[in-house]
Design a protein around this motif. Sequence first.
Motif, short mmCIF file in Angstrom:
data_model
loop_
_atom_site.label_atom_id
_atom_site.label_comp_id
_atom_site.label_asym_id
_atom_site.label_seq_id
_atom_site.Cartn_x
_atom_site.Cartn_y
_atom_site.Cartn_z
N ASP A 265 -9.72 12.90 -8.75
CA ASP A 265 -8.72 12.29 -9.42
C ASP A 265 -7.85 11.84 -8.21
O ASP A 265 -7.30 12.43 -7.55
N ASP A 266 -7.27 11.29 -8.16
CA ASP A 266 -5.86 10.65 -7.62
C ASP A 266 -4.58 11.72 -7.26
O ASP A 266 -4.13 12.42 -7.71
N ARG A 268 -2.20 11.19 -4.89
CA ARG A 268 -1.00 11.63 -4.87
C ARG A 268 0.01 12.46 -6.54
O ARG A 268 1.16 12.45 -5.66
N ARG A 269 -0.19 12.57 -7.31
CA ARG A 269 0.79 12.71 -8.43
C ARG A 269 0.47 14.59 -7.66
O ARG A 269 1.14 14.98 -8.30
N MET A 272 2.94 14.85 -5.33
CA MET A 272 4.29 14.44 -5.25
C MET A 272 4.96 15.96 -6.29
O MET A 272 6.09 15.88 -5.74
N ALA A 273 4.24 16.39 -7.02
CA ALA A 273 4.35 17.15 -8.11
C ALA A 273 4.40 18.86 -7.16
O ALA A 273 4.93 19.26 -8.18
#
Length: 385
Positions: A265-266, A268-269, A272-273
């Motif tokens: 799964d991506d 990038r999140r 960021m989190a």
Amino acid sequence: MILDSVTLQVAALLVILVSALMYVLDTLMLKDGSPGRYWSAAYLSGCLSALCYLIGLVLPGAYIAVAIGNGVFVGATGFIWLGCLSFNGRPMRVPLIVWAAAVPAVAVAALAAGPDGGTWAGAVPFFLGNALFGALGAIETRRGAVRGRWSAGGLTVIMAIESLWFATRAVVFIASGPESDLFLAVFDTRVASLLTIVLVVAAVIVTSTLRSSESAFRGHVAARNLTVDGDGILFRDSFRGALGILLTRARAAEEDPCVVCLRIDDLRRVSMAFGPEEADAILRAFRGAARRHAPTMALVGETDTTGITVAFITTSVTDVSRVARSLRDRVVADVAALQTTVAPVVGVGVALAGQVGFDAERLIEAADAAAAEAVLTGRQPFGLA
């Protein structure tokens, strides 16, 4: 200080001439492959077009020089596109036919106006030809082997700017005419000369970088196909080359190769989190687990940053769905062992050459599409794409 059209055209000619000279000399010294030759032809064509336009400015009656300049300018943009196609290993016959038809058509459109056609004779076909080849070039830099080079993004921007600028120039020319305030302010010959200088310098830098990366492994094809990262995973282009060889041998031996794609799964999140360190740890565990648990004699390569592809030969007793399920479960277990804040979804997709075809790109795309669908939906079919 006000720069007239002749001064700017001379400046553009000098910039293109120096750039072309440096690029062509490098091409000769490196004994370049076909992408470098196409790009060299683009810069030489740029020199010729700039010279033709300079003649047209100094000698207003030299309409033939302007027509040749229009055709050769479009040809230069087309050569950049052809170089990208060659870099990606695409079939060249149809693109060469398109190029060979478009370039004379642009020149003939200007010649048809005759001596009374003026500076803007054949302008619309000229604008649209550059817009077309610019768009095709921008698209091609986002595909295949070119996309895997970090510097290709610069060429995408260059070709997209050229395509958009010439397309808009054609619309403004038709709607308002070359004497309108908008055209004179944004799309005049002086603006075109300045834009040409900037784009040529940027294009030379980018294509030189691309050519160097392409030339580094060209001496022996197997060397390019065995480039691996620190985890022992084949790079994207290397994996496709090795898989192509495997498929050729498998077809001759009447065997059925299988491709299994794993996609996480991506991240990038996650970055960021919870911070980039956690995302990097998950990605390293994912890649290492895929390489570790793949069948022993399988080819393992990267699909992209968050995807891994595994290819192996099946037999009559191979349970493909079982192999895919086992591989995914082990990868998920290794990633979960990190005990990170979040457990990303891992999807799997499977494709058999006997059903999809003995083409590396089609096999990878089919399996990767199934893996991406599994990530989005959460359903793991473990069957064939």
